[in-house]
Design an enzyme around this catalytic site. Structure first.
Site, short mmCIF file in Angstrom:
data_model
loop_
_atom_site.label_atom_id
_atom_site.label_comp_id
_atom_site.label_asym_id
_atom_site.label_seq_id
_atom_site.Cartn_x
_atom_site.Cartn_y
_atom_site.Cartn_z
N ARG A 57 0.80 -1.24 0.00
CA ARG A 57 0.00 0.00 0.00
C ARG A 57 0.82 1.27 0.00
O ARG A 57 0.52 2.22 -0.71
CB ARG A 57 -0.82 0.11 1.27
N THR A 58 1.84 1.32 0.85
CA THR A 58 2.57 2.59 0.98
C THR A 58 3.27 2.92 -0.33
O THR A 58 3.18 4.04 -0.83
CB THR A 58 3.57 2.48 2.15
N LYS A 86 26.13 -3.35 -2.92
CA LYS A 86 27.56 -3.30 -3.27
C LYS A 86 28.33 -2.46 -2.25
O LYS A 86 29.48 -2.12 -2.46
CB LYS A 86 27.74 -2.69 -4.66
N ARG A 107 11.72 3.83 2.21
CA ARG A 107 11.47 2.88 3.31
C ARG A 107 12.70 2.02 3.46
O ARG A 107 13.26 1.54 2.46
CB ARG A 107 10.25 2.02 3.01
N HIS A 135 6.41 5.99 10.98
CA HIS A 135 5.72 5.85 9.69
C HIS A 135 4.74 7.03 9.59
O HIS A 135 3.52 6.85 9.74
CB HIS A 135 5.01 4.50 9.67
C1 NCD Z 1 2.63 -1.10 8.20
C2 NCD Z 1 4.14 -0.91 8.13
O1 NCD Z 1 4.78 -1.23 7.12
O2 NCD Z 1 4.65 -0.43 9.13
N1 NCD Z 1 2.07 -1.31 6.94
C3 NCD Z 1 1.77 -0.23 6.16
O3 NCD Z 1 2.62 0.55 5.80
N2 NCD Z 1 0.47 -0.06 5.88
C4 NCD Z 1 2.19 -2.08 9.21
C5 NCD Z 1 2.65 -3.51 9.07
O4 NCD Z 1 3.44 -3.86 8.20
O5 NCD Z 1 2.18 -4.32 9.88
#
Ligand code: NCD
Length: 340
Positions: A57-58, A86, A107, A135
């Protein structure tokens, strides 16, 4: 705060007025997310969507948000597909990628990595999740969802009763949301977790210092009674020393329709940052809740698009120009967006 050209690394950057700004711009984005209108306000701009940890999703919603504003997306979705394997440093990677992009979302599994990357970047960087730390865009979309759901029930965020359930130790979505809620008044937190996965004291102390009520327990049924919002989370198995260790905590708290009906007040909202772990030994949020109208998980994911559009529009200083390049869409649209 001044959004223009800013990195978004932690929710600690925001004051309450900043949240209102983001939410107002997000509301303006609904016709675009709903495919009623099209804008080209970021035409020619490039997003570097750098995901060094799994994401559905993100990653996709940040990319869609940028595309919906008219920009192009370049993506890395695995560490092994980048030169970090590397031995390239975050500094060098950031110097290089910021020469190719107008903004970067990143991320990475290491806490603080996105801050380090941002220090060397020549363009704004948004933290898409750094280890178990923060997050911020998830917390914004969660709070936006909470606000809409509460308003639909004649309530507001101030005075909210929220139960946070599951892995509160490693869950970065929980960490950012707890911090963000500190900006509001009189929040009642019910923190339901196994003792080993309690919310770290750094967040708990912050919540208490703002005068919020924080009740910790390891009991699902009593922990969810009287809540306006249930925020269920997955055991973050990738943060544990071993899979065996993580497996000890899976399935300890399982919310299903029966437990909900027996313990919750009518209209209690059910949220989860997703992914929910649907494997047999986990199932922290049962599929039998799928038809429950109070299940807000897919309203959360829809809200992620408008919140991320708003962040881009504010950071790149185009929020006031979106409508100038806009037109109605001329293809069939399903009217899919469900903010509430
Ligand atoms: C979350 C994350 O990656 O921190 N997911 C997300 O971004 N919607 C929560 C999770 O992975 O459980």
């Amino acid at each position: 705060m001044n959004f223009i050209g800013s990195h978004i690394l932690s929710v600690s950057q925001f004051k309450r007025a900043d949240i209102e700004t983001v939410f107002n711009v997000a509301d303006q984005m609904i016709p675009y997310a709903n495919r009623e209108r099209v804008t080209r306000v970021l035409e020619g701009a490039i997003l570097g969507n750098m995901f060094f940890e799994p994401s559905t999703r993100t990653r996709v919603s940040f990319g869609c948000a940028w595309n919906l504003l008219g920009g192009e997306v370049r993506e890395t979705s695995e560490v092994k597909a980048s030169s970090i394997v590397k031995g390239e440093s975050f500094y060098d990677t950031a110097r290089v990628l910021s020469g190719y992009s107008d903004a970067i979302v990143m991320r990475h599994q290491v806490e603080g990595s996105v801050d380090e990357f941002a220090t060397a970047s020549r363009v704004p960087v948004i933290n898409g999740g750094d280890g178990s730390n923060e997050h911020p865009s998830q917390a914004l979309l969660d709070l936006y969802t909470i606000k809409k759901e509460m308003e639909g029930r004649g309530k507001q965020v101030d005075g909210l009763r929220i139960a946070l359930i599951g892995d509160l130790r490693y869950g970065r979505a929980v960490h950012s949301l707890c911090r963000l809620l500190c900006l509001y008044d009189d929040i009642h937190f019910s923190l339901v977790s196994p003792p080993e996965l309690k919310l770290p004291s750094i967040y708990l102390d912050e919540m208490k210092s703002h005068g919020h009520e924080c009740l910790e327990s390891a009991q699902l049924q009593s922990g969810i009674a009287h809540a306006d919002i249930l925020y269920v989370t997955r055991t973050q198995e990738e943060r544990f020393p071993s899979k065996e260790e993580a497996d000890k905590y899976k399935g300890l708290f399982r919310l299903n329709q029966t437990i909900y009906t027996e313990n919750c007040e009518p209209n209690t909202v059910i949220m989860h940052p997703l992914p929910r772990d649907s494997r047999g030994d986990a199932r922290e949020l049962d599929d039998d809740l799928n038809e429950n109208p109070n299940l807000a998980i897919f309203r959360q994911t829809d809200n992620g698009v408008v919140i991320r559009m708003a962040l881009f529009a504010l950071i790149l200083n185009v929020a006031d120009q979106v409508e100038k390049t806009a037109r109605d869409v001329n293809w069939y649209t399903a009217g899919r967006f469900s903010s509430q």
